[in-house]
Design an enzyme around this catalytic site. Structure first.
Site, mmCIF file in Angstrom:
data_model
loop_
_atom_site.group_PDB
_atom_site.id
_atom_site.type_symbol
_atom_site.label_atom_id
_atom_site.label_comp_id
_atom_site.label_asym_id
_atom_site.label_seq_id
_atom_site.Cartn_x
_atom_site.Cartn_y
_atom_site.Cartn_z
ATOM 1 N N GLY A 1 0.838 -1.205 0.000
ATOM 2 C CA GLY A 1 0.000 0.000 0.000
ATOM 3 C C GLY A 1 0.864 1.243 0.000
ATOM 4 N N GLY B 1 -0.253 5.087 -1.038
ATOM 5 C CA GLY B 1 -1.312 5.823 -0.344
ATOM 6 C C GLY B 1 -0.772 7.011 0.440
ATOM 7 N N GLN B 2 -1.653 7.600 1.273
ATOM 8 C CA GLN B 2 -1.275 8.827 1.994
ATOM 9 C C GLN B 2 -0.028 8.614 2.857
ATOM 10 O OE1 GLN B 2 -3.767 10.063 5.256
ATOM 11 N NE2 GLN B 2 -2.952 12.138 5.297
ATOM 12 N N TYR C 1 -14.395 -0.648 9.692
ATOM 13 C CA TYR C 1 -12.976 -0.257 9.762
ATOM 14 C C TYR C 1 -12.444 -0.519 11.177
ATOM 15 C CZ TYR C 1 -8.985 3.052 9.588
ATOM 16 O OH TYR C 1 -7.752 3.657 9.653
HETATM 17 C C1 AKB Z 1 -10.056 7.670 9.019
HETATM 18 O O1 AKB Z 1 -10.531 8.788 9.226
HETATM 19 O O2 AKB Z 1 -10.730 6.680 8.687
HETATM 20 C C2 AKB Z 1 -8.570 7.492 9.232
HETATM 21 C C3 AKB Z 1 -8.250 7.068 10.618
HETATM 22 C C4 AKB Z 1 -8.360 8.029 11.728
HETATM 23 O O3 AKB Z 1 -7.923 5.944 10.850
HETATM 24 N N1 AKB Z 1 -7.880 8.699 8.915
#
Ligand code: AKB
Length: 319
Positions: free
Chosen positions: A8, A11-12, A142
Site C-alpha cells: 500500500g 497511499g497517503q 474499519y
Molecule cells: C479515518 O478517518 O478513517 C482514518 C483514521 C483516523 O484511521 N484517517
C-alpha cells in the site's frame, strides 16, 4: 530491519513513509508495492516499485522471497467512511492484507508493522484521555478490522514469535498524497481548498467534533522509532496510543482564518461521518508509548497550519 517491503506504498502514509525509510535504510532496501499502475510508476521514479495485490498471498510471498525482505509494513486499508459503503469489501481487503502479511512473516521470519487507528475505539470507550488498555467496541467495519488486527498481531507474536508492532494513528495531516475515504480527511482537504480563489471550505464533520490529529513527520518517526525500539522495553505491542494534538473543525478553521482573514467555512454534515467522529476519542493518553519507546511528538496545531499552507501554496505554484 534491513530490507522492508511496504504494501500500500502509494497511499497517503506510504507516499511519505517510503522516502523516510529510504533515507534511513538506503534506496535498495525499501520495496514500495501497490496495486495501482500509476502509483507503482511513481514509486519507480525514486526507488523500487512493484505491482502487487496484497490480498494475493502468493504474490506477496514472492516479493518477500525476491527481495529477501525482513520486515513487512502493511499499510493496505479501506478507511472508515468508505468502509461503511461496502463493509464486506473493507473486511476482505483490510483483513486479507493483514493475514497474508502475518502468515508470510511467520514463514520467512519478518517483522510486521500495521497501523491501527483511533477508529479501533467506539462509543463506550472513555473519550477523554482514552487509556491505552480500555473498552474497544467500535461501530464501524474499519474499527472492527482494526481491533481484530490488533488481537491477531498480538496472537502471532505470543503464539509464533512474529515481531509485530503497531500504533493507533490519529487523523494524519500531510501534503504528499491526499487521503481518501476517512472521517478525519477534512483536516487535510481544508488546506488544499482554502488557498484557492474564493477561500471557502465546506466541512462534512460537525463543528464541535474533537478528534486526535497528527502531522506526517511525527507519524513517520513513530513508525521507525517503534520498529527500532528495544523489544525488552515493550510491555505492549499491538497497538500503542500515540497523540500530539486534538481539535475540532471550528478550532482549526478559526486558526486558519487568522492567517487568511477572508476565508469562509460552512458545514454540510455527513451523518455517517458525524456518527463515526462522535464515537472516536477526543484525545488519547499516549503515556505507554512515551514510557516504553520514548515517543515524543514535535508538531502542534499552529506550526502544522503554517507548514501546510506553505506546502499547499508551493504545490499550487503560488510561491
Ligand atoms: C479515518 O478517518 O478513517 C482514518 C483514521 C483516523 O484511521 N484517517
Amino acid at each position: 530491519m534491513k530490507r522492508i517491503l511496504v504494501l500500500g506504498a502509494g497511499g497517503q502514509i506510504g507516499t511519505e513513509l517510503v522516502p523516510h525509510l529510504q533515507n534511513l535504510y538506503g534506496k535498495d532496501n525499501v520495496i514500495g508495492a501497490d496495486l495501482k499502475d500509476a502509483l507503482v510508476e511513481k514509486l519507480r521514479e525514486n526507488g523500487i516499485g512493484e505491482k502487487v495485490d496484497a490480498t494475493d498471498a502468493q504474490a506477496v510471498a514472492d516479493l518477500v522471497k525476491k527481495y529477501k525482505a525482513d520486515a513487512i509494513f502493511n499499510l493496505v486499508a479501506l478507511l472508515s467512511a468508505t468502509g461503511e459503503k461496502n463493509p464486506q469489501l473493507a473486511w476482505n481487503i483490510n483483513m486479507g492484507a493483514l493475514l497474508n502479511s502475518l502468515n508470510i512473516a511467520k514463514e520467512f521470519g519478518c517483522a510486521v508493522f500495521t497501523p491501527s487507528s483511533i477508529g479501533a475505539f467506539g462509543n463506550s470507550t472513555p473519550h477523554d484521555m482514552t487509556p491505552q488498555d480500555t473498552i474497544m467496541r467500535p461501530s464501524t467495519i474499519y474499527g472492527v478490522c482494526k481491533v481484530t488486527g490488533e488481537l491477531l498481531s498480538d496472537y502471532y507474536f505470543t503464539r509464533f514469535g512474529v515481531d509485530t508492532r503497531s500504533v493507533r494513528f490519529p487523523g494524519i495531516i500531510s501534503n504528499g498524497q491526499l487521503p481518501g475515504g476517512g472521517t478525519t480527511d477534512y483536516a487535510v482537504e481544508v488546506f488544499y481548498e482554502i488557498i484557492k480563489p474564493g477561500h471557502h471550505y465546506t466541512c462534512e464533520v460537525p463543528h464541535d467534533s474533537y478528534m486526535d490529529m497528527m502531522y506526517m513527520p511525527d507519524a513517520l518517526n513513530a513508525v521507525t522509532q517503534l520498529m527500532e525500539a528495544d523489544p525488552s522495553r515493550l510491555k505492549h505491542r499491538n497497538s500503542f496510543n500515540i497523540a500530539s494534538m486534538s481539535f475540532t473543525p471550528e478550532i482549526l478553521f478559526d486558526a486558519i482564518k487568522k492567517r487568511i482573514p477572508d476565508a469562509t467555512f460552512d458545514y454540510n454534515v455527513d451523518p455517517v461521518k458525524a456518527a463515526i467522529a462522535d464515537s472516536w476519542p477526543n484525545m488519547m493518553d499516549d503515556s505507554c508509548a512515551r514510557e516504553e519507546w520514548d515517543w515524543c511528538p514535535k508538531w502542534g496545531m499552529d506550526a502544522v497550519i503554517d507548514d501546510m499552507l506553505a506546502a499547499c501554496r508551493r504545490k499550487a505554484g503560488m510561491e
